[in-house]
Structures are given as C-alpha cells and as structure tokens.
Write a protein that holds these residues in place. Structure first.
Motif, short mmCIF file in Angstrom:
data_model
loop_
_atom_site.label_atom_id
_atom_site.label_comp_id
_atom_site.label_asym_id
_atom_site.label_seq_id
_atom_site.Cartn_x
_atom_site.Cartn_y
_atom_site.Cartn_z
N VAL A 1 6.97 -0.95 0.44
CA VAL A 1 5.76 -1.23 1.21
C VAL A 1 5.91 -2.63 1.77
O VAL A 1 6.23 -3.58 1.03
N SER B 1 1.29 4.65 6.58
CA SER B 1 0.73 3.34 6.92
C SER B 1 -0.73 3.26 6.50
O SER B 1 -1.37 4.28 6.22
N LEU C 1 0.80 2.76 -0.81
CA LEU C 1 0.03 1.99 0.17
C LEU C 1 -1.34 1.59 -0.39
O LEU C 1 -1.78 0.45 -0.22
#
Length: 177
Positions: free
Chosen positions: A6, A67, A106
């Motif tokens: 990440v 994302s 994420l």
C-alpha cells in the motif's frame, strides 16, 4: 498469493485507479442510472489534490489492484467527518483482483494514517443494500453502525454511517496488526 504494497498513488497510477474504481462500483450495482457519479469516481486527480489517494499494488508486478481516498474534515471530499475524525471514501478493488486482501490492506492503511495524525476515530459510509463484502470487511475491522451519520445524497440512495474508534497511536497500530 502474491503480496501487496500500500502506497500513495502517483499520477501514473491515476488511469488504473479510475478504471478499477468505476469497474468495482459497476460490478456491485452502485452505478445504475448514476452516470454522474462515475465521472466523480474517475476524477482521480481532483481526489488526489483534495486528500490522499492510496493504492494497493501487487508486490511482484506493480499492478494497481485497489485504491481508496483518505480525507480529513473540512476538505472537499469529506462527507461525514467532524473534529477529531478522519474519513475514507471510494474504497475499490478491481473486480478481477477481489479476494486477495487489497480492500482490507487499504482500510487498515487509512486507520493507521488516522492514528498517525492523532484522530480519535474514522468514519465512513456504505450504501444500504449494496457492497455486501464491504459491510463484512468493515465489521471485521471494528466499524460500528452510527445512525446519526446516515444520509442520502440523492433520492433512492441511502448511505449508512459507520465509525471506528481509535485508541492512542500505539494501541491503534497494535489493533491493526
């Protein structure tokens, strides 16, 4: 299973982020009759200028798999957060890459970022009746329903507020491990 990294998105990532975000929302049925939101989702440059866009990338290939946009209260993309809270939005994983842990990585990165900034909590919203996998993920990460944060951006779209309390930075980091 290949590992994930990440990291902050760079402009070269923006086309992949735009594509996978729209694809993920479409696959989940969240863009039916809502073409204007697809345009918002695809405008990664504006999101990056207003918050932090993070990507989960395959460690071996570098391919962007997912994302998220991390924001603080008072910024253009903040919808729910108030003083002492952070928020993340538009968490999306490429439908072809789902099940590899990118969404969890994420979300954990956003919780860690909020703790690092001294926030007391992270708030998010999820669409009622959609995003079943997201609901399960947020439950596993300790988010709880916060009805006072529920809202509706348009007729027929109900968003449910969720909140995750954060302890001090050291405790929050251990919670995420």
């Amino acid at each position: 299973m290949t590992g994930l990294t990440v990291r902050p998105a760079v402009p070269e990532d923006f086309p992949a982020v735009a594509r996978l975000t729209v694809a993920a929302y479409e696959a989940d049925g969240q863009l039916k009759d809502e073409n204007s939101y697809a345009v918002v989702l695809a405008d990664v440059a504006t999101r990056a200028a207003s918050g932090e866009v993070l990507v989960a990338a395959d460690e071996t290939t570098g391919q962007v798999l997912g994302s998220v946009t991390f924001v603080l209260p008072g910024t253009p993309y903040a919808e729910l957060s108030g003083p002492g809270e952070a928020e993340f939005r538009m968490l999306a994983v490429d439908p072809a890459a789902q099940g590899r842990g990118a969404g969890a990585a994420l979300a954990r990165a956003c919780l860690a970022r909020a703790a690092e900034l001294g926030c007391r909590a992270v708030v998010i919203c999820v669409r009622d009746g959609h995003a079943v996998a997201a609901h399960r993920l947020y439950d596993r990460l300790g988010f709880v329903r916060t009805p006072e944060k529920d809202w509706s951006p348009a007729a027929g779209i109900e968003l449910l507020g969720l909140r995750r309390e954060l302890a001090g930075p050291a405790q929050a980091a251990s919670d995420l491990g």
